[in-house]
Design a protein around this motif. Structure first.
Motif, short mmCIF file in Angstrom:
data_model
loop_
_atom_site.label_atom_id
_atom_site.label_comp_id
_atom_site.label_asym_id
_atom_site.label_seq_id
_atom_site.Cartn_x
_atom_site.Cartn_y
_atom_site.Cartn_z
N LEU A 170 -16.54 -39.52 -47.74
CA LEU A 170 -15.95 -38.19 -47.59
C LEU A 170 -14.43 -38.22 -47.71
N VAL A 171 -13.89 -39.45 -47.79
CA VAL A 171 -12.44 -39.59 -47.94
C VAL A 171 -12.18 -40.65 -49.01
N HIS A 172 -11.33 -40.32 -49.97
CA HIS A 172 -10.98 -41.29 -51.02
C HIS A 172 -9.48 -41.59 -50.96
N ARG A 173 -9.15 -42.81 -51.33
CA ARG A 173 -7.73 -43.20 -51.35
C ARG A 173 -7.43 -43.84 -52.69
N GLU A 174 -6.41 -43.34 -53.33
CA GLU A 174 -6.03 -43.83 -54.66
C GLU A 174 -4.52 -44.06 -54.66
N VAL A 175 -4.10 -45.21 -55.14
CA VAL A 175 -2.65 -45.48 -55.17
C VAL A 175 -2.17 -45.47 -56.62
N ASP A 176 -1.15 -44.69 -56.88
CA ASP A 176 -0.59 -44.63 -58.22
C ASP A 176 0.94 -44.58 -58.11
N ASN A 177 1.56 -45.59 -58.68
CA ASN A 177 3.02 -45.61 -58.72
C ASN A 177 3.65 -45.41 -57.33
N GLY A 178 3.08 -46.09 -56.33
CA GLY A 178 3.65 -46.04 -54.97
C GLY A 178 3.17 -44.88 -54.12
N VAL A 179 2.43 -43.94 -54.73
CA VAL A 179 1.95 -42.78 -53.97
C VAL A 179 0.46 -42.97 -53.66
N ALA A 180 0.13 -43.03 -52.37
CA ALA A 180 -1.29 -43.09 -51.97
C ALA A 180 -1.78 -41.66 -51.75
N ARG A 222 4.41 -46.25 -50.89
CA ARG A 222 5.70 -45.80 -50.38
C ARG A 222 5.59 -44.43 -49.73
N LEU A 223 4.53 -43.70 -50.12
CA LEU A 223 4.42 -42.30 -49.72
C LEU A 223 2.94 -41.92 -49.69
N ILE A 224 2.56 -41.07 -48.73
CA ILE A 224 1.15 -40.67 -48.62
C ILE A 224 1.05 -39.16 -48.88
N VAL A 225 0.13 -38.79 -49.75
CA VAL A 225 -0.15 -37.36 -49.95
C VAL A 225 -1.55 -37.08 -49.42
N LEU A 226 -1.64 -36.14 -48.49
CA LEU A 226 -2.95 -35.74 -47.95
C LEU A 226 -3.45 -34.56 -48.75
N PRO A 256 4.93 -45.09 -40.90
CA PRO A 256 6.30 -45.43 -41.31
C PRO A 256 6.64 -44.88 -42.70
N LYS A 257 5.58 -44.44 -43.40
CA LYS A 257 5.80 -43.90 -44.74
C LYS A 257 5.71 -42.37 -44.70
N PRO A 258 6.53 -41.68 -45.45
CA PRO A 258 6.47 -40.22 -45.42
C PRO A 258 5.08 -39.70 -45.80
N VAL A 259 4.64 -38.65 -45.11
CA VAL A 259 3.34 -38.04 -45.40
C VAL A 259 3.56 -36.59 -45.84
N VAL A 260 2.98 -36.26 -46.99
CA VAL A 260 3.07 -34.89 -47.52
C VAL A 260 1.67 -34.28 -47.47
N SER A 288 7.72 -35.49 -53.73
CA SER A 288 7.43 -36.93 -53.85
C SER A 288 8.59 -37.64 -54.53
N GLU A 289 9.13 -37.02 -55.58
CA GLU A 289 10.26 -37.65 -56.30
C GLU A 289 11.48 -37.77 -55.39
N MET A 290 11.72 -36.72 -54.60
CA MET A 290 12.88 -36.77 -53.69
C MET A 290 12.67 -37.88 -52.66
N LEU A 291 11.45 -37.96 -52.12
CA LEU A 291 11.19 -38.98 -51.09
C LEU A 291 11.25 -40.38 -51.67
N ALA A 292 10.85 -40.52 -52.94
CA ALA A 292 10.84 -41.85 -53.57
C ALA A 292 12.25 -42.38 -53.79
N LYS A 293 13.24 -41.51 -53.71
CA LYS A 293 14.64 -41.96 -53.90
C LYS A 293 15.17 -42.67 -52.66
N GLY A 294 14.48 -42.51 -51.52
CA GLY A 294 14.94 -43.14 -50.28
C GLY A 294 14.51 -44.59 -50.21
N ALA A 295 15.31 -45.42 -49.54
CA ALA A 295 14.95 -46.83 -49.36
C ALA A 295 13.85 -46.94 -48.31
N PRO A 296 12.80 -47.75 -48.56
CA PRO A 296 11.65 -47.79 -47.66
C PRO A 296 12.00 -48.05 -46.20
#
Ligand SMILES: CC(C)(COP(=O)([O-])OP(=O)([O-])OC[C@H]1O[C@@H](n2cnc3c(N)ncnc32)[C@H](O)[C@@H]1OP(=O)([O-])[O-])[C@@H](O)C(=O)NCCC(=O)NCCSC(=O)C[C@@](C)(O)CC(=O)[O-]
Length: 258
Positions: free
Chosen positions: A5-15, A50-54, A94-98, A192-200
């Motif tokens: 019921l939940v899938h996780r896919e990572v692409d270019n640092g975005v889960a 680097r970043l999680i999108v729900l 610790p990673k930003p969540v959108v 996501s692009e704005m958040l990706a500019k920050g250092a982890p």
């Protein structure tokens, strides 16, 4: 084995973590709660993330606790005790969540939204703290929702359970932005692009700093609120509320209003 019921896919640092239980509007069933916890933990542990999108499939982001399942569970085990863990995982990540909402969120679903760092919705999405209409209390979610709302708004929305639109959700601080449905992807990509500019490490430390508004963490608040929530989940009022929901009728509170 039941479908995931939940899938996780990572692409270019975005889960991207996708809630995929459209038949019950992504309600927080035991299976979905367990898989979501796992996906959040995996994303935290994964160095390439680097970043999680729900995200979600179907017309609804999340309809809150699974009312049909809670109804059939014993009073001691209605799954409500797992909701703080979910909210906490998002809040403490610790990673930003959108949170990306193409459609509505209700009750516990708004607990997930309120714990995310950024929340973006389609303009058509609607929202409600509908707990009191089911005979339960928005206690657990209040821990992360209340800091976002002004008191006047909180009293009105928590006590009436009334549905409100995305424009109001932005006005009261529940969402960062609401855009036409066909611009939702672009809007999430923009954040996501704005958040990706920050250092982890700087992002993780900044998140930790933002959390210092709650120096003692959420644990104490969650412990108190969980007790309140569980008490009402096990009440006769909630039994009527959940029965009425399953039977698609208005609940009758007459017995308790004398
Ligand atoms: C979300 C909309 C607006 C979509 O509205 P819609 O898209 O028109 O969908 P629908 O209402 O026709 O529902 C489609 C199917 O999803 C099911 N469904 C739908 N929601 C649930 C649910 N929660 N649990 C279990 N099943 C659910 C519903 O029963 C139906 O099943 P079918 O009749 O096809 O078999 C509408 O379905 C709705 O209002 N749902 C109820 C939302 C609600 O009142 N949630 C309260 C949850 S209590 C909670 O979360 C407590 C907590 C955690 O906040 C406490 C605390 O903080 O301490």
């Amino acid at each position: 084995m039941a479908d995931e019921l939940v899938h996780r896919e990572v692409d270019n640092g975005v889960a991207t973590i996708t809630l995929d239980s459209p038949h019950n509007r992504n309600a927080l069933s035991a299976q979905l709660r367990g898989e979501l916890l796992g996906a959040l933990d995996d994303s935290t542990a994964d160095d390439s993330t680097r970043l999680i999108v729900l995200d979600h499939t179907g017309p609804v982001f999340c309809a809150g606790m699974d009312l049909k399942e809670s109804r059939s569970e014993s009073a001691e085990n209605q799954g409500i005790n797992e909701v703080p863990r979910l909210v906490e995982r998002i809040w403490n990540s610790p990673k930003p969540v959108v949170a990306k909402l193409a459609g509505p969120a209700r009750a516990g679903g708004l607990g997930l939204v309120s714990a995310a760092d950024i929340a973006v919705a389609a303009e058509e999405a609607t929202f409600a703290f509908s707990e009191v209409r089911i005979g339960v209390v928005p206690a657990v979610i209040s821990v992360t929702v209340l800091p976002l709302l002004r008191a006047r708004q909180a009293h009105e929305l928590f006590l009436t359970g009334e549905t409100f639109d995305a424009r109001r959700a932005v006005d009261i601080g529940l969402l960062n932005s609401a855009v036409p449905a066909d611009r939702l992807e672009t809007e999430v990509a923009r954040y996501s692009e704005m958040l990706a500019k920050g250092a982890p490490n700087a992002l993780a430390a900044t998140k930790e700093m933002l959390r210092t508004s709650r120096p003692e963490g959420l644990e104490t608040d969650f412990a108190n609120m969980l007790e309140l929530s569980a008490h009402h989940f096990a009440s006769e009022e909630a039994a009527e509320g959940m029965r009425a929901f399953a039977e698609k009728r208005a609940p009758s509170w007459a017995q308790w209003s004398e």
